[in-house]
Design a protein around this motif. Structure first.
Motif, mmCIF file in Angstrom:
data_model
loop_
_atom_site.group_PDB
_atom_site.id
_atom_site.type_symbol
_atom_site.label_atom_id
_atom_site.label_comp_id
_atom_site.label_asym_id
_atom_site.label_seq_id
_atom_site.Cartn_x
_atom_site.Cartn_y
_atom_site.Cartn_z
ATOM 1 N N ALA A 85 1.208 -1.028 -0.185
ATOM 2 C CA ALA A 85 0.084 0.025 -0.083
ATOM 3 C C ALA A 85 1.057 1.102 -0.357
ATOM 4 N N PHE A 86 2.076 0.906 -0.016
ATOM 5 C CA PHE A 86 2.854 2.550 0.487
ATOM 6 C C PHE A 86 3.961 2.794 -0.785
ATOM 7 N N LYS A 87 4.074 1.215 -1.836
ATOM 8 C CA LYS A 87 5.257 1.356 -2.562
ATOM 9 C C LYS A 87 4.183 2.182 -4.485
ATOM 10 N N ASP A 88 4.965 3.024 -4.332
ATOM 11 C CA ASP A 88 4.299 3.867 -5.637
ATOM 12 C C ASP A 88 4.456 3.425 -7.143
ATOM 13 N N GLU A 89 4.265 3.858 -8.056
ATOM 14 C CA GLU A 89 4.366 3.088 -9.046
ATOM 15 C C GLU A 89 5.431 2.612 -10.109
ATOM 16 N N ASN A 90 6.820 3.033 -8.966
ATOM 17 C CA ASN A 90 8.033 2.588 -9.518
ATOM 18 C C ASN A 90 8.461 1.926 -8.361
ATOM 19 N N GLY A 91 7.502 1.280 -7.844
ATOM 20 C CA GLY A 91 7.925 0.634 -6.413
ATOM 21 C C GLY A 91 8.771 0.635 -5.941
ATOM 22 N N ARG A 92 9.166 1.598 -5.085
ATOM 23 C CA ARG A 92 9.498 2.441 -4.399
ATOM 24 C C ARG A 92 8.633 2.230 -2.914
ATOM 25 N N VAL A 93 9.170 1.910 -1.461
ATOM 26 C CA VAL A 93 8.567 2.662 -0.638
ATOM 27 C C VAL A 93 8.410 3.860 -0.360
ATOM 28 N N ARG A 94 7.739 4.544 -0.034
ATOM 29 C CA ARG A 94 7.285 5.901 0.365
ATOM 30 C C ARG A 94 6.041 6.493 1.732
ATOM 31 N N GLY A 95 6.226 7.370 2.098
ATOM 32 C CA GLY A 95 5.804 7.438 3.355
ATOM 33 C C GLY A 95 6.653 7.631 4.629
ATOM 34 N N ILE A 96 5.322 7.069 5.717
ATOM 35 C CA ILE A 96 5.570 7.508 6.918
ATOM 36 C C ILE A 96 5.126 6.613 8.072
ATOM 37 N N LEU A 97 5.616 7.149 9.655
ATOM 38 C CA LEU A 97 4.801 6.500 10.484
ATOM 39 C C LEU A 97 3.976 7.496 11.148
ATOM 40 N N THR A 98 2.974 6.645 11.446
ATOM 41 C CA THR A 98 2.188 7.749 12.070
ATOM 42 C C THR A 98 2.184 7.217 13.488
ATOM 43 N N THR A 99 2.225 6.382 13.807
ATOM 44 C CA THR A 99 2.733 5.426 15.284
ATOM 45 C C THR A 99 3.227 4.020 15.294
ATOM 46 N N SER A 100 3.880 3.773 16.529
ATOM 47 C CA SER A 100 4.960 2.468 15.989
ATOM 48 C C SER A 100 4.083 1.816 17.446
ATOM 49 N N SER A 101 4.761 0.628 17.610
ATOM 50 C CA SER A 101 4.648 -0.534 18.882
ATOM 51 C C SER A 101 6.152 -0.070 19.608
ATOM 52 N N TYR A 102 5.545 -0.631 21.338
ATOM 53 C CA TYR A 102 6.784 -0.506 21.706
ATOM 54 C C TYR A 102 7.900 -1.224 21.490
ATOM 55 N N GLU A 103 7.713 -2.391 20.896
ATOM 56 C CA GLU A 103 8.741 -3.241 20.497
ATOM 57 C C GLU A 103 9.794 -2.703 19.683
ATOM 58 N N ALA A 104 8.693 -2.631 18.564
ATOM 59 C CA ALA A 104 9.092 -1.492 17.244
ATOM 60 C C ALA A 104 10.253 0.082 18.462
ATOM 61 N N ARG A 105 9.613 0.600 18.774
ATOM 62 C CA ARG A 105 10.757 1.225 19.492
ATOM 63 C C ARG A 105 12.654 1.264 19.953
ATOM 64 N N ALA A 106 11.161 -0.607 20.930
ATOM 65 C CA ALA A 106 13.410 -0.924 21.268
ATOM 66 C C ALA A 106 14.391 -0.882 19.981
ATOM 67 N N VAL A 109 13.319 3.166 16.290
ATOM 68 C CA VAL A 109 11.923 3.168 14.824
ATOM 69 C C VAL A 109 11.060 4.563 16.356
ATOM 70 N N LYS A 110 10.558 4.861 15.106
ATOM 71 C CA LYS A 110 10.096 7.104 15.977
ATOM 72 C C LYS A 110 8.700 7.398 15.393
ATOM 73 N N THR A 111 8.454 7.760 15.090
ATOM 74 C CA THR A 111 6.307 8.147 14.375
ATOM 75 C C THR A 111 7.462 9.235 14.099
ATOM 76 N N ALA A 112 6.764 9.457 12.718
ATOM 77 C CA ALA A 112 7.622 10.888 11.469
ATOM 78 C C ALA A 112 8.517 10.105 10.691
ATOM 79 N N MET A 113 9.259 9.126 10.814
ATOM 80 C CA MET A 113 10.263 8.554 10.693
ATOM 81 C C MET A 113 9.363 7.970 9.060
ATOM 82 N N SER A 114 10.488 8.169 8.078
ATOM 83 C CA SER A 114 9.786 7.090 7.222
ATOM 84 C C SER A 114 10.209 5.916 6.985
ATOM 85 N N ILE A 115 8.704 4.929 6.338
ATOM 86 C CA ILE A 115 9.307 3.665 6.658
ATOM 87 C C ILE A 115 10.182 3.215 5.968
#
Length: 436
Positions: A85-106, A109-115
């Motif tokens: 869902a976050f790939k453009d027509e060229n297959g590039r991963v786009r977008g940022i994170l709106t939130t993440s779990s505590y397991e990811a934050r370890a 990984v932070k909010t507003a970081m690029s995917i």
């Protein structure tokens, strides 16, 4: 005492209710500006005003469903994700994170970081597409539950609530009450929450942050000074980027340092004086059980675009969607704002006040005129447009102009008929010819 309730990693927690297999795994919710709104094909789309009255953003239903189409699992991931869902027509991963779990934050990984960056830090990170309908539903359910437990409840945002326990729960019983409440919320709604309590709502919010995740904390009046001592100024609600920079420029980095520099802070004016009182736990705000919406807006960011004809078409699209929302709210705005964000972080905006009957045609023309005036860097590419309407007549008590009143009423009837068609068949059913 006042209490502040915050849902832990709300979007992730909501997703885990629907997909329990994600529990204990590093999960993040991706976010990408809804540029599908500019597609030329029609969709049966409508606006969502669930939880209306609280500071919950307006969103347009229909496009979110397409984010979940053709979403598969990445090889080697811990579970199914929505990375496609976050790939453009060229297959590039786009977008940022709106939130993440505590397991990811370890993993950092932070909010507003690029995917893309988040995946480099945590290759096993599971990316899920947002589901605003689910978030609105769960937020509404929690609000209704809290109203059965607390006399006065205020919804401050989609995942934050305030409550007033004064005259309901004795101060010495607050700690036990909020501890029982967080477990009961978890049992009834399956949402993990953290709860802070204090004499003022501002200190209660700080206590909640201190209690996360899935904890509770009471800060009694005699504890305020020691509690705030080492908290960075940027963590206090009401201290934005500019105020934070101003405080740091005079070597005020923590709330404890701010408390000891009363003369310096209060010399900056009434707002700073009130801010000082809030930090010290002296000033408080009432619990607002209902919020009257005072403005409404729409904005989109997109890949840098130079074509001014296409940009004007996008202004048409944004104006049409915002017009639909304004008519659905049954308000008449009198202040209009349009902002443009360019490459290299250049910005421009234009405002206008207009006290006339609201019609879609007039609003569309007004937005185009504001864009022409705001577009001052014509050699630069544009990467974002925002439109905001405020100062509704029901609050401002402004009187509508009687000039061309009869003609305006005719246009208003046409606007209302168009609204009826869109209510039935979707916002995209009727478009301006210049959008095609």
């Amino acid at each position: 005492m006042k209490i502040h309730i915050d849902i832990d990693c709300f979007f992730v927690s909501a997703t885990r209710i629907k997909e329990p297999s994600l529990l204990g795994k590093p999960v993040a919710i991706g976010g990408r500006s809804d540029t599908k709104i500019f597609n030329k094909d029609a969709k049966k789309q409508t606006v969502n005003f669930e939880n209306s009255g609280s500071f919950v953003p307006t969103f347009y239903k229909a496009y979110e469903k397409s984010d979940k189409v053709n979403c598969g699992a990445r090889e080697g991931s811990l579970g199914y994700d929505d990375i496609d869902a976050f790939k453009d027509e060229n297959g590039r991963v786009r977008g940022i994170l709106t939130t993440s779990s505590y397991e990811a934050r370890a993993y950092g990984v932070k909010t507003a970081m690029s995917i893309k960056e988040a995946l480099s830090l945590c290759p096993q990170l599971i990316i899920k597409a947002p589901d605003m309908s689910l978030y609105q539903k769960l937020s509404h359910e929690l609000h209704e539950f809290l109203q059965t437990k607390i006399p006065l409840v205020e919804q401050a945002s989609i995942d934050e609530f305030y409550g007033d326990l004064g005259g309901w729960i004795d101060d010495e019983d607050v700690a036990r009450f909020i501890d029982d409440l967080r477990h009961e919320i978890k049992k009834v709604t399956k949402l993990p929450v953290s709860i802070g309590a204090a004499k003022t709502r501002y200190i209660a919010k700080l206590a909640t942050t201190n209690a996360k995740p899935f904890g509770c904390r009471v800060v009694y009046p005699h504890e305020v000074q020691s509690f705030i001592e080492k908290i960075p100024v940027g963590e206090f609600a009401g201290i934005g980027k500019s105020m934070k920079e101003k405080l740091q420029s005079v070597q005020i980095h923590t709330l404890g340092e701010l408390q000891r520099r009363r003369g310096t802070v209060e010399s900056w004016g009434p707002y700073a004086k009130e801010l000082y009182a809030r930090v010290c736990g002296i000033s408080d705000g009432d619990i607002q059980t209902t919020h009257i919406r005072k403005s409404i807006g729409i904005s989109r960011t997109f890949d840098p675009l130079y074509d001014r004809n296409e940009l004007r078409r996008r202004v048409h699209v944004l104006a049409r969607h915002l017009s639909f929302a304004i008519l659905k709210l049954e308000v008449t705005p009198t202040v209009f704002h349009l902002g443009v964000v360019y490459e290299m972080n250049q910005k421009s905006h234009k405002n206008i006040s207009l006290c006339e009957i609201f019609t879609e045609k007039k609003f569309d023309s007004l937005c185009l005129a504001l864009f022409r005036e705001a577009d001052i860097y014509k050699r630069l590419q544009v990467r974002g447009i925002s439109i905001n309407c405020s100062s509704f007549t029901r609050e401002s008590r402004k009187e509508l102009s009687l000039i061309n009143f009869a003609d305006e009423q005719k246009m208003r009837k046409l606007t209302e008929h168009s609204q009826e068609i869109r209510e039935k068949y979707g916002i995209d059913m009727l478009k301006w010819g210049s959008e095609l």
